[in-house]
Design a protein around this motif. Structure first.
Motif, PDB file in Angstrom:
ATOM      1  N   ILE A 231       0.864  -1.186   0.000  1.00 43.37           N
ATOM      2  CA  ILE A 231       0.000   0.000   0.000  1.00 43.37           C
ATOM      3  C   ILE A 231       0.896   1.229   0.000  1.00 43.37           C
ATOM      4  CG2 ILE A 231      -1.742   1.320   1.304  1.00 43.37           C
ATOM      5  CD1 ILE A 231      -2.664  -1.314   2.540  1.00 43.37           C
ATOM      6  N   ASP A 232       0.543   2.244  -0.770  1.00 44.88           N
ATOM      7  CA  ASP A 232       1.327   3.480  -0.741  1.00 44.88           C
ATOM      8  C   ASP A 232       0.425   4.693  -0.975  1.00 44.88           C
ATOM      9  OD1 ASP A 232       3.732   4.819  -0.341  1.00 44.88           O
ATOM     10  OD2 ASP A 232       4.097   4.999  -2.497  1.00 44.88           O
ATOM     11  N   VAL A 233       0.808   5.803  -0.374  1.00 45.80           N
ATOM     12  CA  VAL A 233       0.086   7.075  -0.526  1.00 45.80           C
ATOM     13  C   VAL A 233       1.115   8.188  -0.709  1.00 45.80           C
ATOM     14  CG1 VAL A 233      -1.581   8.676   0.515  1.00 45.80           C
ATOM     15  CG2 VAL A 233      -1.646   6.246   1.134  1.00 45.80           C
ATOM     16  N   HIS A 234       0.881   9.072  -1.670  1.00 50.75           N
ATOM     17  CA  HIS A 234       1.713  10.278  -1.781  1.00 50.75           C
ATOM     18  C   HIS A 234       0.816  11.498  -1.979  1.00 50.75           C
ATOM     19  CE1 HIS A 234       5.982   8.869  -2.112  1.00 50.75           C
ATOM     20  NE2 HIS A 234       5.336   7.707  -2.248  1.00 50.75           N
ATOM     21  N   ARG A 235       1.331  12.631  -1.524  1.00 50.69           N
ATOM     22  CA  ARG A 235       0.592  13.887  -1.592  1.00 50.69           C
ATOM     23  C   ARG A 235       0.744  14.517  -2.985  1.00 50.69           C
ATOM     24  NH1 ARG A 235      -0.638  17.340   2.735  1.00 50.69           N
ATOM     25  NH2 ARG A 235       0.588  16.067   4.159  1.00 50.69           N
ATOM     26  N   LEU A 265       4.076   1.801  -8.526  1.00 45.53           N
ATOM     27  CA  LEU A 265       5.286   0.973  -8.478  1.00 45.53           C
ATOM     28  C   LEU A 265       5.762   0.766  -7.039  1.00 45.53           C
ATOM     29  CD1 LEU A 265       7.428   1.949 -11.601  1.00 45.53           C
ATOM     30  CD2 LEU A 265       5.436   0.460 -11.403  1.00 45.53           C
ATOM     31  N   HIS A 266       5.527   1.757  -6.178  1.00 48.49           N
ATOM     32  CA  HIS A 266       5.912   1.571  -4.767  1.00 48.49           C
ATOM     33  C   HIS A 266       5.065   0.474  -4.119  1.00 48.49           C
ATOM     34  CE1 HIS A 266       7.881   5.818  -4.251  1.00 48.49           C
ATOM     35  NE2 HIS A 266       8.297   5.175  -5.328  1.00 48.49           N
ATOM     36  N   ALA A 267       3.761   0.495  -4.394  1.00 44.07           N
ATOM     37  CA  ALA A 267       2.881  -0.534  -3.814  1.00 44.07           C
ATOM     38  C   ALA A 267       3.269  -1.919  -4.355  1.00 44.07           C
ATOM     39  CB  ALA A 267       1.427  -0.222  -4.137  1.00 44.07           C
TER      40      ALA A 267
HETATM   41 MG    MG Z   1       6.038   5.657  -1.666  1.00 47.63          MG
END
Ligand code: MG
Length: 384
Positions: A231-235, A265-267
């Motif tokens: 799981i990933d989140v960015h602002r 890609l991070h997730a």
């Molecule tokens: Mg990330």
């Protein structure tokens, strides 16, 4: 009681076709020969292993046997009978008490089968693994089906076949070159009492090209699998490019982060790392390391895939969900799926890619950032 395994790999593999003789062809990531060598070298009842190879196959053998402690190989003859004879003669100078003779084209013998053959050698000089015939048998001539053949007392004979060494060596030395099908037949010809123990249906002999395909399918079906999630989140901020799934998407805002901040890609990277129980992306690629400043996140994904491969894993499927209020993802979905297929080395059909909004709820719903989740399935090399 000293017991040597003699693996017969001297065939040219002509029936199988192809460039490489069948005993050296890769099967589930290992040469066919390697499967039985791995089993025999680890088996507590086997003291040493020798392979009989064909003239000119030494380089193939060296590659297949790399890293294993084996007796040096010997070169076989024109027939299976001659090859086994050569193998037995090579052991005669320092004779073992017992010998297990095995065809390299049977990669799936089990440790329990070796145990059964070995145990029966305590009471018998010649032991063959055998499986019952379950199909009806008929004699045929051309397309005509003739009489029934009684199958109740018929069996199919496999290898490894076990013998008291001196007895089978004497039998081979006195046997005429009649092209005996196996060593049990040589032993019977020489008058040795031959007994059978239960063989195994899985202990198939790879003979035809379709046998190979069937064996590959079986390995894939039986391989252990693991899943991993990420799981990933960015602002979202002004002045940054927006990159999702390796694709640049035109938008007035971009994702904030040390790298290119590609949440997809991070997730995925974290999901693959999760499947192998490795540390997460932030541990491998800390966000204070100048090497990863504005780095394309494909670098992280590639690293996770390399770690997966090192552990004998192969990615089979990936399923990604993107949560974004804006921009609209649908127009970019085909490009993202193609990009993911390339980066993950998967067919597009093995990639799930969905997108949705948060219905205006919470930070993602207010369009302050983008989130992604990924679920991957990985197949691991069958331990055999
Ligand atoms: Mg990330």
């Amino acid at each position: 009681m000293r017991c040597v395994a003699l693996v017969v790999a001297a065939g040219q593999g002509i029936r199988m076709g192809g460039e490489i003789p069948k005993q050296y062809r890769p099967l589930g990531g290992r040469p066919v020969l390697r499967w039985s060598l791995d089993l025999f070298t680890c088996h507590p009842a086997i003291d040493a292993v020798r392979v009989v190879i064909a003239e000119g196959h030494r380089p193939l053998y060296e590659e297949a046997a790399a890293g294993l402690a084996l007796l040096s190989p010997v070169t076989g003859g024109a027939t299976r009978q001659a090859s086994v004879r050569a193998g037995l003669e090579s052991l005669a100078g320092d004779p073992p008490d017992l010998v297990l003779i095995h065809d390299a084209a049977r990669p799936f013998l089990s440790s329990a089968l070796v145990d059964r053959v070995r145990a029966a050698l305590d009471h018998h000089p010649a032991v063959l693994p055998a499986v019952p015939v379950v199909d009806s048998l008929r004699r045929t001539r051309g397309e005509r089906v003739l009489e029934d053949v009684e199958r109740a007392d018929l069996v199919r004979i496999q290898t490894p076949q076990g013998f008291v060494f001196g007895a089978i060596l004497d039998a081979h030395r006195s046997a005429p070159p009649l092209g005996f099908g196996d060593d049990g037949a040589v032993a019977a010809w020489a008058g040795l009492p031959v007994v059978h123990v239960p063989g195994e249906e899985d202990n198939v002999k790879l003979t035809l090209p379709e046998d190979f395909a069937t064996a590959e399918r079986r390995l894939i079906a039986a391989a252990p699998r693991r899943t991993g999630q990420g799981i990933d989140v960015h602002r979202l901020v002004p002045g940054r490019r927006l990159v999702l799934g390796g694709v640049e998407i035109p938008f007035e805002l971009g994702l904030e982060g040390h790298s290119d901040a590609d949440v997809v890609l991070h997730a995925l990277t974290d999901a693959i790392l999760g499947a192998i129980g490795a540390d997460d992306i932030g541990t491998w690629f800390p966000n204070h390391d100048p090497r990863w400043k504005d780095a394309p996140s494909a670098v992280f994904l590639r690293h996770a895939l390399e770690l997966l491969a090192e552990r004998g894993g192969v990615l089979e499927h990936a399923d990604v969900t993107i949560l974004a209020e804006r921009p609209k993802i649908a127009p970019h979905r085909a490009a993202m799926r193609a990009s993911l297929a390339r980066l993950l080395e998967l067919p597009e059909a093995a990639i799930g890619l969905k997108a949705g909004t948060c219905e205006g709820l919470g930070a993602i719903g207010r369009g302050e950032g983008i989130a992604a989740t990924a679920l991957v399935t990985c197949r691991f090399r069958n331990p055999g």
